[in-house]
Design a protein around this motif. Structure first.
Motif, short mmCIF file in Angstrom:
data_model
loop_
_atom_site.label_atom_id
_atom_site.label_comp_id
_atom_site.label_asym_id
_atom_site.label_seq_id
_atom_site.Cartn_x
_atom_site.Cartn_y
_atom_site.Cartn_z
N ILE A 1 -72.82 73.99 50.32
CA ILE A 1 -73.18 75.26 49.69
C ILE A 1 -74.70 75.29 49.58
O ILE A 1 -75.32 74.36 49.05
CB ILE A 1 -72.58 75.39 48.26
CG1 ILE A 1 -71.05 75.28 48.28
CG2 ILE A 1 -73.07 76.67 47.60
CD1 ILE A 1 -70.30 76.49 48.77
N THR A 2 -75.30 76.36 50.09
CA THR A 2 -76.74 76.54 50.00
C THR A 2 -77.01 77.81 49.20
O THR A 2 -76.40 78.85 49.47
CB THR A 2 -77.37 76.67 51.40
OG1 THR A 2 -77.01 75.53 52.18
CG2 THR A 2 -78.89 76.77 51.32
N GLU B 1 -77.43 72.58 48.14
CA GLU B 1 -78.87 72.66 48.39
C GLU B 1 -79.36 73.97 47.79
O GLU B 1 -78.74 75.02 47.99
CB GLU B 1 -79.16 72.61 49.89
CG GLU B 1 -80.64 72.68 50.20
CD GLU B 1 -80.96 72.62 51.69
OE1 GLU B 1 -82.12 72.34 52.03
OE2 GLU B 1 -80.06 72.86 52.51
N ILE B 2 -80.46 73.89 47.06
CA ILE B 2 -81.07 75.09 46.49
C ILE B 2 -82.43 75.26 47.14
O ILE B 2 -83.27 74.36 47.08
CB ILE B 2 -81.18 75.00 44.96
CG1 ILE B 2 -79.79 74.90 44.33
CG2 ILE B 2 -81.94 76.21 44.41
CD1 ILE B 2 -79.78 74.67 42.84
N ILE B 3 -82.62 76.40 47.77
CA ILE B 3 -83.88 76.70 48.47
C ILE B 3 -84.53 77.88 47.78
O ILE B 3 -83.92 78.95 47.63
CB ILE B 3 -83.63 77.02 49.95
CG1 ILE B 3 -82.99 75.82 50.66
CG2 ILE B 3 -84.93 77.44 50.64
CD1 ILE B 3 -82.49 76.14 52.06
N ASP C 1 -60.65 81.66 45.97
CA ASP C 1 -59.82 81.85 47.15
C ASP C 1 -60.68 82.08 48.39
O ASP C 1 -60.39 81.56 49.47
CB ASP C 1 -58.85 83.02 46.92
CG ASP C 1 -57.88 83.18 48.06
OD1 ASP C 1 -57.16 82.20 48.38
OD2 ASP C 1 -57.84 84.28 48.66
N LYS C 2 -61.75 82.85 48.24
CA LYS C 2 -62.65 83.13 49.36
C LYS C 2 -63.29 81.82 49.85
O LYS C 2 -63.32 81.55 51.05
CB LYS C 2 -63.73 84.13 48.96
CG LYS C 2 -64.72 84.43 50.05
CD LYS C 2 -64.95 85.91 50.15
CE LYS C 2 -65.65 86.32 51.41
NZ LYS C 2 -64.77 86.72 52.47
N ILE C 3 -63.79 81.01 48.93
CA ILE C 3 -64.41 79.74 49.29
C ILE C 3 -63.39 78.82 49.98
O ILE C 3 -63.67 78.23 51.02
CB ILE C 3 -65.03 79.05 48.05
CG1 ILE C 3 -66.24 79.86 47.55
CG2 ILE C 3 -65.42 77.60 48.35
CD1 ILE C 3 -66.76 79.43 46.19
N ILE D 1 -71.73 77.44 53.60
CA ILE D 1 -71.81 78.78 53.01
C ILE D 1 -73.18 78.92 52.36
O ILE D 1 -73.61 78.05 51.60
CB ILE D 1 -70.73 79.01 51.94
CG1 ILE D 1 -69.33 78.82 52.52
CG2 ILE D 1 -70.87 80.40 51.31
CD1 ILE D 1 -68.22 78.84 51.48
N ALA D 2 -73.86 80.01 52.66
CA ALA D 2 -75.15 80.30 52.04
C ALA D 2 -74.99 81.53 51.15
O ALA D 2 -74.50 82.57 51.59
CB ALA D 2 -76.21 80.57 53.08
#
Length: 159
Positions: free
Chosen positions: A3-4, A34-36, A90-92, A103-104
């Motif tokens: 997950i970004t 990751e957090i950008i 559910d989407k994830i 997923i970003a």
């Protein structure tokens, strides 16, 4: 799953940094996070639509540099689709089953996202028709992602 979170602007407030760090730690059990942060542009008071469009375009360029081809991109937009926590979970989960392992989530700056980012988006998500500070939105998003993974794993969560 990776997950970004790609977000415009820096977090300055300690209480928000602490909350982000706490959810990042909790999420470590479920995914690689990751957090950008990309730089935001200063928006002059009473900026014209043309000036705002230029600002969004510059921020969009910075955001897009961090989006890889294989990422499923979810943009946070006021006009996006509202989901319950269970629907987001559910989407994830469905994306993972479909082989989307990256997923970003993209949070725009104070005047929103540029057209180039909106065009790259695979799904527009709205948390509310209300406007929230983009710094606070990062905490809310991380909490919902964490809640989503708890739901996916059949673990208890506060309703």
């Amino acid at each position: 799953m990776k997950i970004t979170i790609i977000s415009v602007g820096k977090i300055k407030e300690k209480y928000l940094k602490d909350a982000i760090a706490e959810y990042a730690k909790r999420l470590g059990k479920y995914c690689r996070l990751e957090i950008i942060e990309v730089a935001d542009e200063k928006t002059p008071d009473q900026a014209s639509e043309t000036v705002e469009e230029g600002i969004r375009a510059k921020e969009a360029e910075r955001i897009l540099k961090n989006i890889k081809d294989d990422m499923y991109v979810i943009t946070l937009e006021i006009q996006g689709k509202m989901l319950t926590s269970e629907e987001l979970a559910d989407k994830i989960e469905t994306l993972g089953i479909q082989g989307k392992s990256s997923i970003a989530f993209v949070i725009g700056g104070s005047i929103g996202l540029g057209k180039a980012v909106l065009d790259r988006s695979d799904f527009a998500l709205s948390f509310s028709r209300m406007t929230f500070p983009h710094q606070l939105m990062r905490v809310i998003l991380l909490e919902q992602i964490y809640r989503g993974f708890r739901i996916i794993n059949g673990e208890p969560y506060h309703k």
